[in-house]
Design a protein around this motif. Structure first.
Motif, PDB file in Angstrom:
ATOM      1  N   ILE A 198      28.642  45.617   5.867  1.00 48.54           N
ATOM      2  CA  ILE A 198      29.706  46.892   6.133  1.00 48.54           C
ATOM      3  C   ILE A 198      30.681  45.574   6.300  1.00 48.54           C
ATOM      4  N   CYS A 199      30.893  45.786   7.601  1.00 44.50           N
ATOM      5  CA  CYS A 199      32.048  46.367   8.312  1.00 44.50           C
ATOM      6  C   CYS A 199      32.307  44.098   8.183  1.00 44.50           C
ATOM      7  N   ILE A 223      38.622  42.612   6.758  1.00 38.90           N
ATOM      8  CA  ILE A 223      39.361  41.305   8.253  1.00 38.90           C
ATOM      9  C   ILE A 223      39.408  42.392   9.169  1.00 38.90           C
ATOM     10  N   LEU A 224      39.857  43.515   9.073  1.00 37.47           N
ATOM     11  CA  LEU A 224      39.764  44.468  10.040  1.00 37.47           C
ATOM     12  C   LEU A 224      38.604  44.667  10.814  1.00 37.47           C
ATOM     13  N   GLY A 225      37.707  44.839   9.907  1.00 45.62           N
ATOM     14  CA  GLY A 225      36.071  45.013  10.519  1.00 45.62           C
ATOM     15  C   GLY A 225      35.341  44.246  11.009  1.00 45.62           C
ATOM     16  N   ILE A 226      35.699  42.951  10.769  1.00 48.35           N
ATOM     17  CA  ILE A 226      35.000  41.696  11.758  1.00 48.35           C
ATOM     18  C   ILE A 226      35.016  42.001  12.834  1.00 48.35           C
ATOM     19  N   PRO A 227      35.917  42.125  14.140  1.00 44.89           N
ATOM     20  CA  PRO A 227      35.390  42.054  15.631  1.00 44.89           C
ATOM     21  C   PRO A 227      33.963  44.134  15.538  1.00 44.89           C
ATOM     22  N   LEU A 228      34.496  44.184  14.770  1.00 43.73           N
ATOM     23  CA  LEU A 228      33.548  45.613  14.530  1.00 43.73           C
ATOM     24  C   LEU A 228      32.113  44.996  14.045  1.00 43.73           C
ATOM     25  N   GLY A 229      32.329  44.474  13.018  1.00 47.13           N
ATOM     26  CA  GLY A 229      31.020  44.194  12.761  1.00 47.13           C
ATOM     27  C   GLY A 229      30.665  43.446  13.319  1.00 47.13           C
ATOM     28  N   HIS A 230      30.794  42.000  14.790  1.00 46.78           N
ATOM     29  CA  HIS A 230      30.189  41.106  15.000  1.00 46.78           C
ATOM     30  C   HIS A 230      30.027  42.211  16.630  1.00 46.78           C
ATOM     31  N   GLN A 231      30.123  42.962  16.616  1.00 50.37           N
ATOM     32  CA  GLN A 231      29.500  44.525  17.752  1.00 50.37           C
ATOM     33  C   GLN A 231      28.204  44.802  17.356  1.00 50.37           C
ATOM     34  N   CYS A 232      28.459  45.302  15.925  1.00 51.96           N
ATOM     35  CA  CYS A 232      27.749  45.764  15.235  1.00 51.96           C
ATOM     36  C   CYS A 232      26.575  45.080  15.368  1.00 51.96           C
ATOM     37  N   GLY A 258      20.251  49.323  10.624  1.00 53.50           N
ATOM     38  CA  GLY A 258      20.898  49.719  10.515  1.00 53.50           C
ATOM     39  C   GLY A 258      22.136  49.416  11.266  1.00 53.50           C
ATOM     40  N   TRP A 259      21.758  48.955  12.600  1.00 51.08           N
ATOM     41  CA  TRP A 259      23.227  48.360  13.160  1.00 51.08           C
ATOM     42  C   TRP A 259      23.264  47.041  12.322  1.00 51.08           C
ATOM     43  N   LYS A 265      25.743  42.582  17.433  1.00 50.46           N
ATOM     44  CA  LYS A 265      25.357  41.852  19.049  1.00 50.46           C
ATOM     45  C   LYS A 265      24.631  43.111  19.663  1.00 50.46           C
ATOM     46  N   MET A 266      24.420  44.713  19.106  1.00 49.27           N
ATOM     47  CA  MET A 266      24.026  46.202  19.209  1.00 49.27           C
ATOM     48  C   MET A 266      22.323  45.475  19.023  1.00 49.27           C
ATOM     49  N   ALA A 267      21.643  45.376  17.341  1.00 47.46           N
ATOM     50  CA  ALA A 267      21.018  44.967  16.333  1.00 47.46           C
ATOM     51  C   ALA A 267      20.229  44.302  17.604  1.00 47.46           C
ATOM     52  N   LYS A 268      20.909  43.068  18.283  1.00 51.79           N
ATOM     53  CA  LYS A 268      19.274  43.061  19.112  1.00 51.79           C
ATOM     54  C   LYS A 268      18.905  43.957  20.065  1.00 51.79           C
ATOM     55  N   PRO A 269      19.523  44.733  20.941  1.00 54.24           N
ATOM     56  CA  PRO A 269      19.161  45.243  22.206  1.00 54.24           C
ATOM     57  C   PRO A 269      18.453  46.971  21.188  1.00 54.24           C
TER      58      PRO A 269
END
Length: 57
Positions: free
Chosen positions: A27-28, A32-41, A20-21, A43-47
């Motif tokens: 999707i993010c 262009i504006l969603g790239i930072p949020l996509g990067h954080q998503c 899901g992450w 990062k959250m996939a591993k934990p």
């Protein structure tokens, strides 16, 4: 003990959370504006997959 906890977590649905992450991150990345949020998503996939050993930075 962390290995056993992660194994139980993955078997009981942790892999669905990680997927899901990853899907939310992909999707993010579409805008262009969603790239930072996509990067954080991403990062959250591993934990989300192995919460007992992962660290979030």
């Amino acid at each position: 003990m962390a290995f056993i906890g992660n194994l139980i977590w993955i078997c009981t649905g942790g892999w669905m959370t990680a997927i899901g992450w990853l899907f939310a991150g992909i999707i993010c990345y579409v805008t262009i504006l969603g790239i930072p949020l996509g990067h954080q998503c991403m990062k959250m996939a591993k934990p989300a997959l192995c919460p007992f050993v992962a660290q979030v930075y």
